[in-house]
Motif scaffolding. Sequence first.
Motif, PDB file in Angstrom:
ATOM      1  N   GLU A 167     -12.187 -20.676  84.400  1.00 53.75           N
ATOM      2  CA  GLU A 167     -12.403 -19.740  83.288  1.00 53.75           C
ATOM      3  C   GLU A 167     -13.229 -20.380  82.186  1.00 53.75           C
ATOM      4  O   GLU A 167     -14.132 -19.741  81.625  1.00 53.75           O
ATOM      5  N   GLN A 168     -12.925 -21.624  81.879  1.00 55.47           N
ATOM      6  CA  GLN A 168     -13.688 -22.302  80.827  1.00 55.47           C
ATOM      7  C   GLN A 168     -15.132 -22.518  81.274  1.00 55.47           C
ATOM      8  O   GLN A 168     -16.069 -22.390  80.467  1.00 55.47           O
ATOM      9  N   ALA A 169     -15.326 -22.827  82.534  1.00 54.55           N
ATOM     10  CA  ALA A 169     -16.681 -23.025  83.052  1.00 54.55           C
ATOM     11  C   ALA A 169     -17.476 -21.727  82.987  1.00 54.55           C
ATOM     12  O   ALA A 169     -18.674 -21.734  82.676  1.00 54.55           O
ATOM     13  N   THR A 170     -16.813 -20.601  83.262  1.00 59.10           N
ATOM     14  CA  THR A 170     -17.483 -19.298  83.172  1.00 59.10           C
ATOM     15  C   THR A 170     -17.857 -18.989  81.718  1.00 59.10           C
ATOM     16  O   THR A 170     -18.973 -18.547  81.430  1.00 59.10           O
ATOM     17  N   PHE A 171     -16.914 -19.240  80.794  1.00 61.19           N
ATOM     18  CA  PHE A 171     -17.160 -19.010  79.371  1.00 61.19           C
ATOM     19  C   PHE A 171     -18.315 -19.883  78.874  1.00 61.19           C
ATOM     20  O   PHE A 171     -19.122 -19.471  78.038  1.00 61.19           O
ATOM     21  N   GLN A 172     -18.418 -21.068  79.449  1.00 61.71           N
ATOM     22  CA  GLN A 172     -19.452 -22.005  79.056  1.00 61.71           C
ATOM     23  C   GLN A 172     -20.859 -21.461  79.319  1.00 61.71           C
ATOM     24  O   GLN A 172     -21.822 -21.876  78.664  1.00 61.71           O
ATOM     25  N   GLU A 173     -20.969 -20.552  80.246  1.00 60.04           N
ATOM     26  CA  GLU A 173     -22.281 -19.985  80.588  1.00 60.04           C
ATOM     27  C   GLU A 173     -22.605 -18.723  79.780  1.00 60.04           C
ATOM     28  O   GLU A 173     -23.699 -18.174  79.905  1.00 60.04           O
ATOM     29  N   SER A 174     -21.678 -18.269  78.957  1.00 57.76           N
ATOM     30  CA  SER A 174     -21.902 -17.023  78.199  1.00 57.76           C
ATOM     31  C   SER A 174     -22.862 -17.242  77.033  1.00 57.76           C
ATOM     32  O   SER A 174     -23.035 -18.360  76.543  1.00 57.76           O
ATOM     33  N   GLU A 175     -23.478 -16.159  76.552  1.00 59.93           N
ATOM     34  CA  GLU A 175     -24.396 -16.233  75.413  1.00 59.93           C
ATOM     35  C   GLU A 175     -23.661 -16.626  74.140  1.00 59.93           C
ATOM     36  O   GLU A 175     -24.193 -17.349  73.299  1.00 59.93           O
ATOM     37  N   TYR A 176     -22.417 -16.143  73.995  1.00 56.39           N
ATOM     38  CA  TYR A 176     -21.620 -16.475  72.809  1.00 56.39           C
ATOM     39  C   TYR A 176     -21.415 -17.984  72.723  1.00 56.39           C
ATOM     40  O   TYR A 176     -21.601 -18.587  71.658  1.00 56.39           O
ATOM     41  N   PHE A 177     -21.053 -18.589  73.834  1.00 60.77           N
ATOM     42  CA  PHE A 177     -20.828 -20.036  73.880  1.00 60.77           C
ATOM     43  C   PHE A 177     -22.109 -20.781  73.506  1.00 60.77           C
ATOM     44  O   PHE A 177     -22.081 -21.718  72.690  1.00 60.77           O
ATOM     45  N   LYS A 178     -23.216 -20.367  74.087  1.00 56.37           N
ATOM     46  CA  LYS A 178     -24.487 -21.051  73.846  1.00 56.37           C
ATOM     47  C   LYS A 178     -24.937 -20.925  72.392  1.00 56.37           C
ATOM     48  O   LYS A 178     -25.444 -21.891  71.803  1.00 56.37           O
ATOM     49  N   GLU A 179     -24.739 -19.754  71.791  1.00 61.01           N
ATOM     50  CA  GLU A 179     -25.140 -19.550  70.394  1.00 61.01           C
ATOM     51  C   GLU A 179     -24.255 -20.353  69.446  1.00 61.01           C
ATOM     52  O   GLU A 179     -24.742 -20.984  68.503  1.00 61.01           O
ATOM     53  N   LYS A 180     -22.964 -20.319  69.697  1.00 61.66           N
ATOM     54  CA  LYS A 180     -22.038 -21.049  68.831  1.00 61.66           C
ATOM     55  C   LYS A 180     -22.242 -22.569  68.936  1.00 61.66           C
ATOM     56  O   LYS A 180     -22.066 -23.292  67.951  1.00 61.66           O
ATOM     57  N   SER A 181     -22.623 -23.044  70.111  1.00 57.68           N
ATOM     58  CA  SER A 181     -22.841 -24.479  70.307  1.00 57.68           C
ATOM     59  C   SER A 181     -23.932 -25.011  69.376  1.00 57.68           C
ATOM     60  O   SER A 181     -23.924 -26.195  69.003  1.00 57.68           O
ATOM     61  N   LYS A 182     -24.841 -24.153  68.991  1.00 55.90           N
ATOM     62  CA  LYS A 182     -25.949 -24.565  68.123  1.00 55.90           C
ATOM     63  C   LYS A 182     -25.491 -24.929  66.712  1.00 55.90           C
ATOM     64  O   LYS A 182     -26.239 -25.547  65.954  1.00 55.90           O
ATOM     65  N   GLU A 183     -24.267 -24.530  66.362  1.00 57.79           N
ATOM     66  CA  GLU A 183     -23.765 -24.794  65.015  1.00 57.79           C
ATOM     67  C   GLU A 183     -23.157 -26.197  64.879  1.00 57.79           C
ATOM     68  O   GLU A 183     -22.854 -26.633  63.768  1.00 57.79           O
TER      69      GLU A 183
END
Length: 483
Positions: free
Chosen positions: A418-434
């Motif tokens: 589940e965490q690996a799937t979430f890791q590929e989401s756009e939300y995860f990628k956008e938030k990682s930029k912060e």
Amino acid sequence: MIQKQTSMVFSPYMAIYDVVVPKDNMLRKINELIDFSFVLEELRDNYCLHNGRNAVDPIRMFKYLLLKTIHDLSDVDIVERSRYDMSFKYFLGMAPEDPVIDPSSLTKFRKLRLKDINLLDMLIHKTVEIAIEKEIIKNKTIIVDATHTKARYNHKTPKEILMDQSKGLRKVIYSIDEEMKNKFPSKTTTDVLQDEITYCQKLIEVVETEERITQYPKVKEQLNLLKETVSDDIEQLRISKDQDAKIGHKSADSSFFGYKTHIAMSEERIITAATITTGEKTDGKELKALIEKSTAAGMVIETVIGDTAYSEKGNIEYSEENNIKLVAKLNPSVTQGFRKKEEEFQFNKDAGMYVCKAGHLAIRKARQGKKDVATNQTDTYYFDIEKCKICPLKEGCYKEGAKSKTYSVSIKSNEHTEQATFQESEYFKEKSKERYKIEAKNSELKHRHGYDVAKSSGLLGMELQGAMAIFTVNLKRILKLMA
């Protein structure tokens, strides 16, 4: 003792402040932003209300420490500047003609009045409360990370510490007048600490008799640092290195001797929680405390952003239980699922190796098992056997006569689907930029407020330094956002 009410300052010269301290002065803004009476309420129990001489107002003493953190100066220099800097006197609640305190009062205040006070949480809670009240914190996200601080008393001997400081003083003096060499006492030729202390005391006496030399700010600063070490820390010098500090690892090839400050920060760059540990502690284990402290301070948390150190299995489970999105990339070496002796071996994400409970870092690792079949593979970490043989904690860990010491970890990536799937989401990628924001905050603490090296020894001293530094950067950030 302290008076039951703080007295008002009456002076015919108070109007001077309206002229010499402009409206946009940072210290004036801080005074207008925050009511410091909370300091008096928190420290009241550490004073006698009925007997003894009147003590210096605790609020004023606290403000001296705040000024010291803002400007990164010694006790002597901050008191000296408050003698003539009208913005300092205004901030301290003094009349222009009032005398300043004796610098030694600050040492007593730190040791006697701030004991048994959870200053770190108290000051962070106060600034978060102000930020929420001013509607500065609007998002429901915190960013987490850790920064290291080197111990003041490193692996150097006490004699080496004094030699370095006296050398620094002589160096700046020689840049002004090389003839001063002829006036200085002869350097010590023994390894006896008391001889070095005596030499430094004689050196200080000679320098203080040369008024033309001591007028230079760079000389005065080095002189005050040496005097502070010899006078305030002479007992600690005899004890030698910092007894609380531990060795931590910044990477596989570099280490430090000191402490870690684990920080949670809002996206608006207001620090919402912090814990301070010894240097060998791992980052991921502090996530729960950072979330709970941030919540206690008034934060509503929906998302946590961190690096791979925070993606271990326990943190993923805790986040799911509390409906929090954990934006932290999975790392096979961190997210191992169930493994043996979890409390004895911790993963250091910077070095990419495990650390044993004695603080020794593994020297290499090897992957075993069938390739591309994660459930059948293990990572085996090898430790320096020579260190294990003499380790004081070897009982139950190292077997006498063994030719190697290893620690193996099974890789069970299927438990993190589940965490690996979430890791590929756009939300995860956008938030990682912060996440970069908290690295800039760590840099500000170190380079502007002296947080790269501990000001004193011991975990309690580090917590006091952390409390004042974080309080300072939060106040500055609030003022900036309000403007």
